[in-house]
Design an enzyme around this catalytic site. Structure first.
Site, PDB file in Angstrom:
ATOM      1  N   LEU A   1      -6.415 -15.048  12.363  1.00 34.88           N
ATOM      2  CA  LEU A   1      -7.676 -14.961  11.631  1.00 34.88           C
ATOM      3  C   LEU A   1      -7.555 -13.923  10.527  1.00 34.88           C
ATOM      4  O   LEU A   1      -6.900 -12.890  10.688  1.00 34.88           O
ATOM      5  CB  LEU A   1      -8.810 -14.593  12.584  1.00 34.88           C
ATOM      6  CG  LEU A   1      -9.280 -15.715  13.521  1.00 34.88           C
ATOM      7  CD1 LEU A   1     -10.174 -15.157  14.615  1.00 34.88           C
ATOM      8  CD2 LEU A   1     -10.000 -16.808  12.742  1.00 34.88           C
TER       9      LEU A   1
ATOM     10  N   ILE B   1     -13.275 -21.386  19.666  1.00 40.30           N
ATOM     11  CA  ILE B   1     -13.291 -20.785  20.999  1.00 40.30           C
ATOM     12  C   ILE B   1     -14.537 -21.239  21.765  1.00 40.30           C
ATOM     13  O   ILE B   1     -14.477 -21.492  22.973  1.00 40.30           O
ATOM     14  CB  ILE B   1     -13.238 -19.255  20.902  1.00 40.30           C
ATOM     15  CG1 ILE B   1     -12.053 -18.826  20.025  1.00 40.30           C
ATOM     16  CG2 ILE B   1     -13.112 -18.631  22.288  1.00 40.30           C
ATOM     17  CD1 ILE B   1     -10.718 -19.420  20.435  1.00 40.30           C
TER      18      ILE B   1
ATOM     19  N   VAL C   1      -2.736  -3.296   4.932  1.00 38.78           N
ATOM     20  CA  VAL C   1      -1.309  -3.605   4.858  1.00 38.78           C
ATOM     21  C   VAL C   1      -1.004  -4.973   5.470  1.00 38.78           C
ATOM     22  O   VAL C   1      -0.100  -5.666   5.017  1.00 38.78           O
ATOM     23  CB  VAL C   1      -0.468  -2.505   5.530  1.00 38.78           C
ATOM     24  CG1 VAL C   1       0.975  -2.584   5.067  1.00 38.78           C
ATOM     25  CG2 VAL C   1      -1.019  -1.131   5.224  1.00 38.78           C
TER      26      VAL C   1
ATOM     27  N   LEU D   1     -17.704 -18.288  16.645  1.00 37.37           N
ATOM     28  CA  LEU D   1     -16.271 -18.502  16.820  1.00 37.37           C
ATOM     29  C   LEU D   1     -16.146 -19.936  17.323  1.00 37.37           C
ATOM     30  O   LEU D   1     -16.047 -20.201  18.525  1.00 37.37           O
ATOM     31  CB  LEU D   1     -15.681 -17.535  17.840  1.00 37.37           C
ATOM     32  CG  LEU D   1     -15.333 -16.116  17.386  1.00 37.37           C
ATOM     33  CD1 LEU D   1     -16.586 -15.319  17.073  1.00 37.37           C
ATOM     34  CD2 LEU D   1     -14.524 -15.398  18.463  1.00 37.37           C
TER      35      LEU D   1
ATOM     36  N   VAL E   1       0.863  -1.174   0.000  1.00 38.44           N
ATOM     37  CA  VAL E   1       0.000   0.000   0.000  1.00 38.44           C
ATOM     38  C   VAL E   1       0.904   1.229   0.000  1.00 38.44           C
ATOM     39  O   VAL E   1       1.693   1.408   0.931  1.00 38.44           O
ATOM     40  CB  VAL E   1      -0.923   0.022   1.237  1.00 38.44           C
ATOM     41  CG1 VAL E   1      -1.760   1.287   1.253  1.00 38.44           C
ATOM     42  CG2 VAL E   1      -1.823  -1.210   1.264  1.00 38.44           C
TER      43      VAL E   1
END
Length: 596
Positions: A423, A481, A51, A478, A25
């Protein structure tokens, strides 16, 4: 010698080191690099939407093809800190990427200038080298050193931080005589190989554990040759998956607490000798050291001296690049075989094959539930995808179940950030793989939360015509988790479901929250939603047609039942099976044993 700006010298060094594309970027402090790249014309650029995404694209690019080194670029301050996660992921898995950041002028570094941060100090724990170059004449040599370090010993990432005035300063540099520095790689000796083969030959039930270092060294063919010469079964680690084809008679399954096969764990527990090559005894592979090591001897071969003995002390350690070691092991093994000195392992191999081919050691996949169970989705994938498919995935129940049920047949066909597991990694990594190989069949695998983390990067695929299939298994949770919270008797702050008012009343996925199909379409890609197993193969066919027509990523969203617990445990001899196990062949129609 020729006079040029320091940043122009850097771009020419990048070219000499084999760089043809970068991910990044632009920003104020790094614009001189972009200007130099534009003038040079030989290095392409993929504009990321975040980024961090650029850093993961660089990772995917490196991991896809032997010898690649991905490059990611950002301006000073938050762009650099955004890329730290990519550097950590690369460092953890021994993946070389080069991160280049712009920086405030040297005179302003101590004045809390706008977006000035000591990025080199921040990056040092997750890189092989991180430096802010303060002298313009050092710029080309800093890049030369970066590539030397990334390729030498245990591979890993490097960060080079360039103050804007350093980039713009004029230097003298002779690019015509520039040569990359030779990489240093330790190599096993003949005597070490003889001792290792002798130790293995004394055992009764040996295994080879093949790690990611074998893939990094581009040595999978040698690994298979060694196994075949010795007639010894192989247990690949998650990062070494694909070093031996899943359907090879000596592939004995994966061992571990999560990404494992029941027959793989059983075979590990039945062994008396383990020959580890290019692996690091990761805790999700071993569980506790006591259970993993009890009753068996170990050899450990690793390119990094300090890895040997880090988790437990092997009976014999060898510091070597995996390819160099395997060349020696194969040579000795072949000589011993020709001389009739190798033990007959046919009974042990037959025992291991028996576990792999027995329904008793398989988990059921052929569920007819609607919403679907994830196991059925992987059965559909096995049936719809060929052996040349490259899978890209990061973490979560989706990845764990994928490793339990999918099949991988080639090195670099399972591309996974094994240790860091951030993630959002999957989408940009898959795009990086596509840039590295425009013709490969790529299927990314995500749960809904991983998918949502960096969903904006799909627009990169649309803009730059980077098609791949993304299988999204959506339970609106999730999931990993949630499953871990069972130990605390809670189900708290992990639900992603809500009644989406913008979806039609009565629509089956309305209560699953985010309308991924609309979001994906809004980013310029294609998507299709699947509720039933019989609709998966047509969806895959549609995805192939759309990719051919539009050259964009295509998402196949599979709506899952909200709660499914995936097999895992605390020890390799104590993996909990939450779902039904197979009792007959019809329960596992896509299992390896039934694909012949």
């Amino acid at each position: 010698m020729a006079k040029m700006k320091a940043i122009e010298a850097a771009v020419r060094v990048l070219e000499k080191e084999g760089v043809t594309v970068a991910f990044g970027v632009p920003g104020a402090a790094i614009n001189p690099l972009y200007a130099a790249m534009k003038d040079h014309g030989g290095i392409g650029h993929i504009l990321a939407r975040h980024v961090e995404g650029a850093s993961h694209m660089a990772e995917g690019y490196t991991r896809a093809v032997a010898g690649n080194i991905g490059v990611c670029i950002g301006t000073s301050g938050p762009a650099g800190t955004d890329m730290i996660t990519g550097l950590y992921s690369a460092s953890a898995d021994s993946i070389p990427i080069l991160c280049i950041t712009g920086q405030a002028p040297r005179s302003r570094l101590h004045k809390e200038d706008f977006q000035a941060v000591d990025i080199a100090s921040i990056a040092k724990p997750v890189t092989k080298w991180a430096t802010t170059v303060l002298e313009p004449a050092q710029v080309p040599r800093a890049f030369q050193q970066a590539f030397h370090l990334m390729r030498s010993g245990r591979p890993g990432p490097v960060l080079i931080d360039l103050p804007i005035d350093v980039q713009l300063a004029e230097i003298e540099f002779d690019i015509d005589t520039y040569e990359p520095l030779p990489a240093y790689k330790p190599a096993a000796s003949r005597k070490q190989a003889e001792k290792a083969i002798a130790m293995l030959n004394e055992s009764e039930r040996p295994l080879i554990v093949s790690g990611g270092g074998v893939i990094n060294a581009d040595a999978s063919e040698l690994l298979v040759e060694l196994a075949e010469t010795l007639n010894v079964p192989v247990i690949p680690t998650l990062m070494g998956w694909g070093t031996i084809p899943d359907d090879h008679p000596l592939m004995a399954g994966m061992c571990g607490l999560q990404t494992s096969h029941r027959y793989g764990n059983a075979t590990m527990l039945a062994s008396d000798f383990v020959f580890g090559i290019g692996n690091r005894w990761a805790n999700r592979h071993t569980g506790s050291v006591d259970v993993y090591t009890k009753g068996r001897k170990f050899i450990h071969v690793d390119i990094e001296p300090t890895q040997i003995g880090r988790v437990f002390a092997p009976d014999y350690g060898i510091v070597s690049d995996a390819k160099a070691a395997l060349e020696q092991f194969v040579a000795v093994a072949k000589e011993w075989k020709a001389a009739g000195k190798l033990k007959d392992r046919s009974a042990w191999v037959s025992e291991c094959q028996g576990r792999k081919n027995s329904v008793e050691f398989l988990r059921k996949t052929n569920f007819d539930n609607v919403p679907m169970k994830p196991q059925r989705v992987y059965q559909c994938m096995n049936r719809s995808l060929d052996r040349d498919t490259t899978y890209v995935s990061t973490i979560g129940l989706s990845q764990i179940a994928g490793a339990q049920f999918l099949h991988v047949y080639k090195p670099r066909n399972w591309i996974n950030c094994g240790q860091a597991g951030p993630l959002g990694w999957t989408t940009p990594a898959a795009l990086g793989v596509r840039v590295a190989d425009p013709k490969r069949k790529i299927v990314a695998l995500s749960g809904d939360y991983d998918f949502q983390f960096m969903i904006e990067e799909l627009a990169v695929g649309a803009q730059f015509k980077l098609p791949y299939v993304h299988v999204l298994v959506n339970n609106s949770y999730l999931g990993l988790i949630r499953q871990a919270q069972r130990a605390f008797s809670i189900d708290y702050c992990v639900q992603l479901a809500f009644d989406n008012i913008n979806m039609n009343e009565g629509e089956a996925s309305r209560g699953y929250g985010v309308d991924h199909v609309k979001v994906v379409e809004g980013l310029g890609c294609k998507a299709i939603r699947v509720h039933r197993a019989e609709d998966f193969a047509p969806a895959m066919a549609q995805a192939e047609a759309w990719m051919a027509e539009h050259k964009t990523p295509v998402v196949i969203e599979c709506i899952l039942e909200r709660v499914t617990n995936i097999s895992m445990g605390t020890e390799i001899d104590n993996v909990v099976e939450f779902e039904d196990l197979a009792t007959e062949k019809a329960d596992v129609p896509s299992a390896l044993a039934l694909l012949d």
